[in-house]
Design a protein around this motif. Structure first.
Motif, PDB file in Angstrom:
ATOM      1  N   GLY A   1       5.799   1.462  -9.682  1.00 44.41           N
ATOM      2  CA  GLY A   1       5.745   2.568  -8.734  1.00 44.41           C
ATOM      3  C   GLY A   1       4.351   2.896  -8.224  1.00 44.41           C
TER       4      GLY A   1
ATOM      5  N   VAL B   1       2.125   6.532  -0.723  1.00 44.40           N
ATOM      6  CA  VAL B   1       2.212   5.402  -1.647  1.00 44.40           C
ATOM      7  C   VAL B   1       0.858   4.704  -1.789  1.00 44.40           C
TER       8      VAL B   1
ATOM      9  N   GLY C   1       2.478   1.174  -6.263  1.00 47.59           N
ATOM     10  CA  GLY C   1       2.245   0.733  -4.885  1.00 47.59           C
ATOM     11  C   GLY C   1       1.930  -0.746  -4.714  1.00 47.59           C
ATOM     12  N   LYS C   2       2.112  -1.542  -5.771  1.00 50.13           N
ATOM     13  CA  LYS C   2       1.758  -2.965  -5.705  1.00 50.13           C
ATOM     14  C   LYS C   2       2.534  -3.718  -4.628  1.00 50.13           C
ATOM     15  N   SER C   3       3.857  -3.544  -4.631  1.00 51.33           N
ATOM     16  CA  SER C   3       4.672  -4.284  -3.658  1.00 51.33           C
ATOM     17  C   SER C   3       4.381  -3.819  -2.239  1.00 51.33           C
ATOM     18  N   THR C   4       4.169  -2.525  -2.082  1.00 53.75           N
ATOM     19  CA  THR C   4       3.826  -1.991  -0.760  1.00 53.75           C
ATOM     20  C   THR C   4       2.525  -2.618  -0.266  1.00 53.75           C
TER      21      THR C   4
HETATM   22  P1  ADP Z   1       5.316  -1.092  -7.378  1.00 52.63           P
HETATM   23  O1  ADP Z   1       5.470  -2.412  -6.681  1.00 52.63           O
HETATM   24  O2  ADP Z   1       3.941  -0.876  -7.922  1.00 52.63           O
HETATM   25  O3  ADP Z   1       6.374  -0.835  -8.406  1.00 52.63           O
HETATM   26  P2  ADP Z   1       6.139   0.028  -4.834  1.00 52.63           P
HETATM   27  O4  ADP Z   1       5.116  -0.361  -3.849  1.00 52.63           O
HETATM   28  O5  ADP Z   1       7.408  -0.760  -4.867  1.00 52.63           O
HETATM   29  O6  ADP Z   1       5.484   0.069  -6.278  1.00 52.63           O
HETATM   30  O7  ADP Z   1       6.530   1.538  -4.621  1.00 52.63           O
HETATM   31  C1  ADP Z   1       5.597   2.586  -4.687  1.00 52.63           C
HETATM   32  C2  ADP Z   1       6.271   3.914  -4.398  1.00 52.63           C
HETATM   33  O8  ADP Z   1       6.710   3.917  -3.045  1.00 52.63           O
HETATM   34  C3  ADP Z   1       7.491   4.189  -5.245  1.00 52.63           C
HETATM   35  O9  ADP Z   1       7.408   5.545  -5.642  1.00 52.63           O
HETATM   36  C4  ADP Z   1       8.637   3.966  -4.315  1.00 52.63           C
HETATM   37  O10 ADP Z   1       9.706   4.803  -4.642  1.00 52.63           O
HETATM   38  C5  ADP Z   1       8.056   4.317  -2.955  1.00 52.63           C
HETATM   39  N1  ADP Z   1       8.689   3.577  -1.842  1.00 52.63           N
HETATM   40  C6  ADP Z   1       8.660   2.240  -1.680  1.00 52.63           C
HETATM   41  N2  ADP Z   1       9.322   1.890  -0.564  1.00 52.63           N
HETATM   42  C7  ADP Z   1       9.778   3.040  -0.010  1.00 52.63           C
HETATM   43  C8  ADP Z   1      10.542   3.358   1.182  1.00 52.63           C
HETATM   44  N3  ADP Z   1      10.962   2.408   2.008  1.00 52.63           N
HETATM   45  N4  ADP Z   1      10.812   4.653   1.421  1.00 52.63           N
HETATM   46  C9  ADP Z   1      10.377   5.614   0.582  1.00 52.63           C
HETATM   47  N5  ADP Z   1       9.666   5.392  -0.528  1.00 52.63           N
HETATM   48  C10 ADP Z   1       9.365   4.130  -0.834  1.00 52.63           C
END
Ligand code: ADP
Ligand code: ADP
Length: 233
Positions: free
Chosen positions: A43, A22, A45-48
């Motif tokens: 998707g 991610v 990775g912003k929230s991550t």
């Molecule tokens: P954004 O905030 O930019 O939409 P996220 O950070 O929410 O993106 O997610 C980035 C990617 O990581 C996505 O493809 C999502 O499916 C994946 N992802 C997020 N959390 C998890 C998790 N706990 N397990 C597996 N994949 C995850």
């Protein structure tokens, strides 16, 4: 000294034999007074990234220095102190406690910090005034508009006087007028020296921030000054 230094941060999710990368090696330094917007397609990775920045999630590898301290080697107690000193959080859906009044919601972080009751009430009332809610101190969240609820959340994020505010889609649930009022509050906070790091889709924020970081597929694609960059000089 930078508030935040991310060095080659990677985040990999493993599910059985599958791996999802991610964050693929993020390098970002954030200095005091910056107002940073993190943008990019769903998707990417912003929230991550924001969860890593908020110490809500650990990176798979790389180094994270928060206020000069390596987050990975802090024990739980020191980590929660470092978070308290450095970070306030704002969420898209406000995350207020429905049973508590405006002033009580703002007091929550002060309660956890052990601030005594009278002082805590005084701080919370002052903050409520700063976000324009002096006349709503004893209302419950369900008696407030969305914009008002987000203002409570902002006051709560400020309660410990952290160096930096982190927010995930802070204006995402608001109509354009309430959203603009919230953006005005953020401008005032940043002008007063607060560092802000916001994940957003709100293009209006680009017109107000000092720096825009665009992510794509878990990497920094662009890192550019925002329209308010002159504020930093
Ligand atoms: P954004 O905030 O930019 O939409 P996220 O950070 O929410 O993106 O997610 C980035 C990617 O990581 C996505 O493809 C999502 O499916 C994946 N992802 C997020 N959390 C998890 C998790 N706990 N397990 C597996 N994949 C995850
Ligand atoms: P503001 O612009 O001051 O944030 P609004 O114009 O949206 O507030 O709302 C006007 C008044 O209506 C406010 O005093 C608020 O308490 C009340 N109000 C708004 N939405 C709701 C709601 N969903 N439930 C109860 N009261 C509401």
């Amino acid at each position: 000294q930078p508030i935040i230094e991310l060095r080659n941060i990677r985040k990999v999710y493993r599910q059985g034999e599958f791996e999802t990368v991610v964050l693929q090696g993020i390098n970002i330094t954030i200095n005091p007074g910056e107002y940073v917007c993190i943008m990019g397609p769903s998707g990417c990775g912003k929230s991550t990234l924001l969860n890593v920045l908020g110490c809500l999630d650990q990176p798979s590898s790389g180094q994270y220095l928060l206020g000069g301290e390596d987050v990975a080697i802090l024990n739980d107690d020191d980590l929660s102190k470092a978070r308290c000193r450095n970070l306030g959080f704002i969420f898209q859906s406000y995350n207020l406690i429905q049973q508590l009044t405006v002033v009580e919601n703002i007091e929550v972080p002060l309660y956890y910090k052990g601030v005594q009751e009278q002082e805590s009430r005084a701080i919370a009332e002052k903050l409520a005034g700063q976000v324009g809610l002096a006349h709503r101190l004893h209302h419950k969240p369900n008696e407030l508009s969305g914009g008002q609820q987000q203002r409570v959340a902002i006051a709560r994020a400020l309660a410990n006087d952290p160096l930096m505010i982190l927010a995930d889609e802070a204006t995402g649930n608001l109509d354009s007028k309430s959203g603009k009022e919230i953006l005005d509050i953020f401008d005032d906070l940043n002008c007063a020296g607060k560092t802000m790091v916001f994940v957003t889709h709100d293009e209006r924020m680009v017109q107000r921030c000092t720096r825009v970081i665009r992510l794509k597929d878990g990497l920094v694609e662009k890192d550019e000054p925002g329209a308010a960059a002159a504020r930093l000089i």
